[in-house]
Motif scaffolding. Structure first.
Motif, PDB file in Angstrom:
ATOM      1  N   GLN A   1     -20.324 -10.079  20.306  1.00 11.95           N
ATOM      2  CA  GLN A   1     -19.223 -11.088  19.983  1.00 11.95           C
ATOM      3  C   GLN A   1     -17.987 -10.531  19.114  1.00 11.95           C
ATOM      4  OE1 GLN A   1     -19.584 -14.342  21.320  1.00 11.95           O
ATOM      5  NE2 GLN A   1     -20.866 -13.134  22.375  1.00 11.95           N
ATOM      6  N   GLY A   2     -18.381  -9.416  18.469  1.00 10.21           N
ATOM      7  CA  GLY A   2     -17.309  -8.796  17.513  1.00 10.21           C
ATOM      8  C   GLY A   2     -18.062  -7.995  16.696  1.00 10.21           C
ATOM      9  N   ASN A   3     -17.285  -7.660  15.556  1.00  6.91           N
ATOM     10  CA  ASN A   3     -17.838  -6.628  14.587  1.00  6.91           C
ATOM     11  C   ASN A   3     -17.321  -7.055  13.001  1.00  6.91           C
ATOM     12  OD1 ASN A   3     -15.258  -5.557  14.767  1.00  6.91           O
ATOM     13  ND2 ASN A   3     -15.881  -3.779  15.833  1.00  6.91           N
ATOM     14  N   ASN A   4     -18.370  -6.582  12.083  1.00  3.49           N
ATOM     15  CA  ASN A   4     -18.148  -6.972  10.749  1.00  3.49           C
ATOM     16  C   ASN A   4     -18.401  -5.910  10.091  1.00  3.49           C
ATOM     17  OD1 ASN A   4     -18.098  -8.127   8.208  1.00  3.49           O
ATOM     18  ND2 ASN A   4     -18.890 -10.163   9.016  1.00  3.49           N
TER      19      ASN A   4
ATOM     20  N   ASP B   1     -14.869  -1.527  11.841  1.00  2.00           N
ATOM     21  CA  ASP B   1     -14.071  -3.048  12.078  1.00  2.00           C
ATOM     22  C   ASP B   1     -12.549  -2.768  11.805  1.00  2.00           C
ATOM     23  OD1 ASP B   1     -13.287  -5.404  11.828  1.00  2.00           O
ATOM     24  OD2 ASP B   1     -14.964  -6.160  10.570  1.00  2.00           O
TER      25      ASP B   1
ATOM     26  N   TRP C   1     -12.805  -5.094  23.701  1.00  2.00           N
ATOM     27  CA  TRP C   1     -12.907  -6.607  23.649  1.00  2.00           C
ATOM     28  C   TRP C   1     -12.628  -7.208  21.969  1.00  2.00           C
ATOM     29  CZ3 TRP C   1     -16.367  -8.033  20.175  1.00  2.00           C
ATOM     30  CH2 TRP C   1     -17.446  -7.202  20.070  1.00  2.00           C
ATOM     31  N   VAL C   2     -12.980  -6.305  21.229  1.00  2.00           N
ATOM     32  CA  VAL C   2     -12.500  -6.872  19.626  1.00  2.00           C
ATOM     33  C   VAL C   2     -10.920  -7.136  19.817  1.00  2.00           C
ATOM     34  CG1 VAL C   2     -12.479  -6.200  17.567  1.00  2.00           C
ATOM     35  CG2 VAL C   2     -14.425  -5.662  18.701  1.00  2.00           C
ATOM     36  N   LYS C   3     -10.051  -6.282  20.473  1.00  2.00           N
ATOM     37  CA  LYS C   3      -8.516  -6.451  20.721  1.00  2.00           C
ATOM     38  C   LYS C   3      -8.095  -7.642  21.543  1.00  2.00           C
ATOM     39  CE  LYS C   3      -8.329  -1.773  18.648  1.00  2.00           C
ATOM     40  NZ  LYS C   3      -7.891  -0.604  18.970  1.00  2.00           N
TER      41      LYS C   3
ATOM     42  N   THR D   1     -18.170  -4.599  26.825  1.00  2.00           N
ATOM     43  CA  THR D   1     -18.181  -3.479  26.158  1.00  2.00           C
ATOM     44  C   THR D   1     -19.266  -2.747  26.405  1.00  2.00           C
ATOM     45  OG1 THR D   1     -18.564  -2.725  23.698  1.00  2.00           O
ATOM     46  CG2 THR D   1     -19.837  -4.483  24.372  1.00  2.00           C
TER      47      THR D   1
END
Length: 334
Positions: A97-100, A131, A323-325, A331
């Motif tokens: 879903q994203g990164n941290n 990230d 996909w983060v952008k 991914t």
């Protein structure tokens, strides 16, 4: 090939088998899980001298770390253990879903991984993806604190650019860079590989068998299950797949000439790129593990190495974590 005959390579101060075991497919992405065969494969790997296990907190939302814990409970002293943090997943689907990469998240993630794995220290801890919203100095600074606290022995990055690798190394020594690299995925050779070598960083290629395509197996090319994520990747799309299968047929011809298999050819090509390369082919089956180990005794002639290096597959892998952008494309994980 028995335990004593498997050569070792170095990751920082760690002595690891020259081929490791990627464990993602036991919990994520490659069809149904098989707990019994997965555990048997993990134990068989150790029996054969493969001591380098690679996992992540996001593989099955912790499932893979808990699976490894069942083996680590009695064989921790035999394992060089690598895991990762930084990709945030959907709790229901396990999809990214994203990164941290924040320091706060890093501190929470390492403690949770230690708990799931049932260990006191992680041998090699990776930032799974850099990230873009967090300076790499913050992420690696938090990881350096883990080393100081005795929770982690060595640090790594996964899918990092040459610039990120340099910036990270200025904060704390980076022992390993994990990245996709195979006959069919060569982009790291331009900038990332030379930088890693300049900094003394071991390269750990994931998907060294081209996500199974380089094995020549129909199961990995034309007979994918409905849930197999490779169906979404450009190299498996119509047109591209046929071009790539033609290259695989040539690799099969070379394998027959050398009394080996296509997978062993692909792994031997990577191993021949230098002693600072430790591929981690993923499998959840003992038979494939044994086949992979066989690559360690295969010496490819120079003309074969050159021919493999010149192969040009059709279709790129998706820009990793694009996909983060805001890219809607799935991914590629590893």
């Amino acid at each position: 090939m028995n335990n004593a005959s498997i050569p070792n390579r170095r990751i920082g101060e760690l002595s690891v088998s020259a081929i490791g075991l990627g464990c993602m497919g036991m919990s994520l992405a490659y069809g149904p899980a098989d707990r019994g065969e997965s555990l048997a494969t993990l134990n068989h790997a150790l029996d054969q001298g493969v001591n380098f296990f690679d996992t992540s907190d996001m593989y099955g939302n912790g499932h893979n770390e808990r699976l490894l814990a069942e083996v680590l409970a009695t064989r921790r002293h035999e394992v060089v253990l690598a895991t990762k943090f930084g990709i945030v997943t959907d709790p229901e689907t396990s999809l990214p879903q994203g990164n941290n990469g924040s320091a706060q998240y890093a501190r929470k993630a390492v403690d949770e991984s230690l708990s799931r794995l049932g260990v006191d220290v992680i041998d090699l801890y990776y930032l799974h993806r850099v990230d873009p919203a967090v300076p790499i100095e913050e992420s690696v600074g938090a990881m350096a604190d883990m080393v100081e606290a005795g929770k982690v022995r060595h640090l790594g990055l996964s899918e990092a650019s040459a610039e990120s690798l340099r910036r990270a190394s200025a904060i704390h020594p980076i022992a390993a860079l994990q990245t996709e690299w195979s006959i069919f995925s060569r982009d790291i050779e331009r900038d990332v590989l030379p930088t890693a070598r300049e900094l003394g960083v071991t390269v750990v290629p994931y998907s060294p068998l081209g996500r199974g395509l380089l094995t020549g197996s129909p199961v990995a090319s034309t007979d994918l299950s409905e849930t197999d994520f490779r169906r979404t990747l450009p190299r498996w799309q119509d047109g591209n797949l046929q071009t790539n299968l033609a290259l695989v047929r040539r690799i099969q011809e070379l394998a027959e000439q050398l009394s080996s298999t296509p997978a062993q050819i692909a792994l031997a090509w990577l191993l021949a790129q230098g002693d600072d390369i430790v591929p981690i082919p993923g499998t959840k089956r003992r038979s494939y593990l044994d086949e992979n180990i066989g690559a360690l005794s295969l010496q490819l002639p120079n003309e074969v190495l050159a021919e493999l290096a010149e192969m040009q597959p059709a279709g790129t892998r998706y820009p990793d974590m694009g996909w983060v952008k805001g890219d809607s494309a799935p991914t590629t994980v590893g």
